[in-house]
Design a protein around this motif. Structure first.
Motif, PDB file in Angstrom:
ATOM      1  N   ASP A  80       0.838  -1.203   0.000  1.00  0.00           N
ATOM      2  CA  ASP A  80       0.000   0.000   0.000  1.00  0.00           C
ATOM      3  C   ASP A  80       0.869   1.248   0.000  1.00  0.00           C
ATOM      4  O   ASP A  80       0.601   2.218  -0.727  1.00  0.00           O
ATOM      5  CB  ASP A  80      -0.929   0.012   1.224  1.00  0.00           C
ATOM      6  CG  ASP A  80      -1.933  -1.123   1.208  1.00  0.00           C
ATOM      7  OD1 ASP A  80      -2.372  -1.508   0.103  1.00  0.00           O
ATOM      8  OD2 ASP A  80      -2.274  -1.627   2.287  1.00  0.00           O
ATOM      9  N   GLU A  81       1.907   1.243   0.816  1.00  0.00           N
ATOM     10  CA  GLU A  81       2.812   2.394   0.875  1.00  0.00           C
ATOM     11  C   GLU A  81       3.550   2.584  -0.445  1.00  0.00           C
ATOM     12  O   GLU A  81       3.713   3.708  -0.925  1.00  0.00           O
ATOM     13  CB  GLU A  81       3.809   2.198   2.021  1.00  0.00           C
ATOM     14  CG  GLU A  81       3.170   2.153   3.398  1.00  0.00           C
ATOM     15  CD  GLU A  81       4.148   1.742   4.494  1.00  0.00           C
ATOM     16  OE1 GLU A  81       3.867   2.057   5.660  1.00  0.00           O
ATOM     17  OE2 GLU A  81       5.181   1.108   4.176  1.00  0.00           O
ATOM     18  N   SER A  82       3.995   1.478  -1.028  1.00  0.00           N
ATOM     19  CA  SER A  82       4.734   1.559  -2.287  1.00  0.00           C
ATOM     20  C   SER A  82       3.848   2.085  -3.415  1.00  0.00           C
ATOM     21  O   SER A  82       4.296   2.855  -4.267  1.00  0.00           O
ATOM     22  CB  SER A  82       5.303   0.187  -2.660  1.00  0.00           C
ATOM     23  OG  SER A  82       6.327  -0.189  -1.767  1.00  0.00           O
ATOM     24  N   TYR A  83       2.606   1.669  -3.416  1.00  0.00           N
ATOM     25  CA  TYR A  83       1.666   2.139  -4.442  1.00  0.00           C
ATOM     26  C   TYR A  83       1.505   3.655  -4.364  1.00  0.00           C
ATOM     27  O   TYR A  83       1.342   4.327  -5.391  1.00  0.00           O
ATOM     28  CB  TYR A  83       0.317   1.448  -4.252  1.00  0.00           C
ATOM     29  CG  TYR A  83      -0.683   1.707  -5.351  1.00  0.00           C
ATOM     30  CD1 TYR A  83      -0.635   1.008  -6.553  1.00  0.00           C
ATOM     31  CD2 TYR A  83      -1.693   2.660  -5.193  1.00  0.00           C
ATOM     32  CE1 TYR A  83      -1.558   1.237  -7.570  1.00  0.00           C
ATOM     33  CE2 TYR A  83      -2.626   2.903  -6.198  1.00  0.00           C
ATOM     34  CZ  TYR A  83      -2.552   2.185  -7.383  1.00  0.00           C
ATOM     35  OH  TYR A  83      -3.457   2.428  -8.381  1.00  0.00           O
ATOM     36  N   SER A  84       1.602   4.188  -3.151  1.00  0.00           N
ATOM     37  CA  SER A  84       1.374   5.618  -2.952  1.00  0.00           C
ATOM     38  C   SER A  84       2.486   6.492  -3.514  1.00  0.00           C
ATOM     39  O   SER A  84       2.297   7.703  -3.666  1.00  0.00           O
ATOM     40  CB  SER A  84       1.198   5.926  -1.456  1.00  0.00           C
ATOM     41  OG  SER A  84       2.452   5.875  -0.772  1.00  0.00           O
ATOM     42  N   VAL A  85       3.655   5.922  -3.822  1.00  0.00           N
ATOM     43  CA  VAL A  85       4.756   6.732  -4.349  1.00  0.00           C
ATOM     44  C   VAL A  85       4.891   6.604  -5.871  1.00  0.00           C
ATOM     45  O   VAL A  85       5.811   7.159  -6.464  1.00  0.00           O
ATOM     46  CB  VAL A  85       6.110   6.406  -3.670  1.00  0.00           C
ATOM     47  CG1 VAL A  85       6.000   6.581  -2.163  1.00  0.00           C
ATOM     48  CG2 VAL A  85       6.601   5.008  -4.014  1.00  0.00           C
ATOM     49  N   LEU A  86       4.000   5.876  -6.516  1.00  0.00           N
ATOM     50  CA  LEU A  86       4.016   5.800  -7.973  1.00  0.00           C
ATOM     51  C   LEU A  86       3.557   7.125  -8.575  1.00  0.00           C
ATOM     52  O   LEU A  86       2.604   7.737  -8.093  1.00  0.00           O
ATOM     53  CB  LEU A  86       3.100   4.681  -8.465  1.00  0.00           C
ATOM     54  CG  LEU A  86       3.524   3.238  -8.198  1.00  0.00           C
ATOM     55  CD1 LEU A  86       2.423   2.286  -8.639  1.00  0.00           C
ATOM     56  CD2 LEU A  86       4.828   2.906  -8.907  1.00  0.00           C
TER      57      LEU A  86
END
Length: 339
Positions: A221-227
């Motif tokens: 979820d966190e990684s998706y937020s930095v795309l």
């Protein structure tokens, strides 16, 4: 007719007490199989997950672990004639590599060019081939892109970092603070995972074009937020190592993988995928062959964090993910007497 060999065995799911090194028999290779005298085996998170009993679709214990190997052909089974005795071969074996001899299907054996550093070459089979597949195929990383890698000092994370840089990408990621200086020397930018500074830092840059995340669960979820949302971008999930690294109880990957892929239902430029390397994939052999060539030409250097002996496999389980250093873990089974 059988031969007695030394081999590692996982006798059940649980702690390191379930790992031992024993004498046991190995039969002659069956039809379409080749018996290989193992020189090096890889050691990775898959070993740990198998010992914990949470690796997808794994064998029931007892079994001999070892996901990949390099060795020399010892005996051919019936109708196996692609290789001759003494030929140097690699294999994504999935099991049985942490043993003096292994019987492997001939179709999964790949010739290894003579003259390569065999420790580095062994790390290419699983660690670097996984990274290559994600960088080159899943994310199609290209020049000028921004890439974020979790676990930059780990075997696969380091490989992703180097391969993405070879494609011309600017690389950021997370790593243990003790390894930050080494990461900076590569020309990459490391952050500490726990404090979450990396989230705001990446969003201030406008996001990244690709994230490679082996942690899974909440981390996806966190990684998706930095795309980035300005251009097409992708989160490549793999591994699911967060519980293992944080000391949490084992957790099923079914729900988080489903949630990861469900992100693709949104109408936006962000995409997600889950990567799993397979020896039957049409890209597996060409990718490994390309990596052998990169190593031969000196375009990549593969750091080896530690090499254990066969008798030290229980210790490898105890010390996994501890200590400083960057790169792959190996088990040395035997000395190569043909060089």
């Amino acid at each position: 007719m059988s031969t007695t060999i030394r081999k590692a065995v996982i006798t059940g799911a649980g702690d390191v007490s379930n790992v031992s090194v024993v004498d046991g028999p190995i039969s002659a290779p069956e039809r379409h199989y080749v018996q290989v005298r193992v020189l090096y085996s890889g050691f990775s998170g898959s070993d740990i997950n198998m010992r914990l009993g949470i690796y997808p679709f794994q064998k029931k214990a007892p079994f001999t672990p070892g996901y990949c190997l390099i060795g020399r052909v010892n005996v051919n089974g019936q109708d196996s004639n692609k290789f001759k005795k003494g030929d140097l071969v690699a294999c994504l074996s999935v099991y049985d590599a942490e043993a003096e001899l292994a019987n492997l299907q001939e179709k999964y054996l790949i010739p290894v060019p003579e003259g390569l550093d065999l420790q580095q070459a062994t790390a290419l089979i699983l660690d670097w081939n996984t990274a290559y597949g994600m960088v080159m195929h899943s994310a199609n990383v290209s020049k000028g892109q921004r890439v974020f890698v979790h676990g930059m000092s780990g075997a696969v994370g380091y490989a992703i970092t180097i391969l993405a840089q070879l494609q011309g990408a600017e690389v950021f990621g997370t790593a243990s603070p003790k390894n930050h200086d080494a990461i900076k020397q590569l020309g990459a930018t490391p952050f500490t995972y726990a404090n979450k500074d990396w989230i705001s830092a990446m969003n201030e840059l406008g996001g990244v074009h690709a994230v490679f995340d082996a942690l899974g669960f909440e981390s996806w979820d966190e990684s998706y937020s930095v795309l980035t949302q300005k251009e097409r971008s992708i989160l490549v999930g793999y591994g699911g190592n967060l519980p293992m690294l944080t000391g949490q109880p084992p957790r099923s990957m079914a729900v988080p993988v489903t949630k990861l892929l469900a992100q693709n239902m949104k109408i936006c430029k962000r995409r997600t995928t889950f990567y799993y390397i397979g020896r039957d994939d049409k890209t597996f052999v060409p990718d490994l062959t390309a990596l052998f060539e990169l190593l031969k030409q000196g375009k990549i250097q593969v750091p080896i964090k530690r090499v254990y002996g066969l008798e030290d496999v229980p210790e490898a389980h105890k010390s996994w993910n501890t200590g400083s250093g960057i790169g792959s873990l190996l088990v040395k089974i035997a000395h190569d007497t043909l060089v």
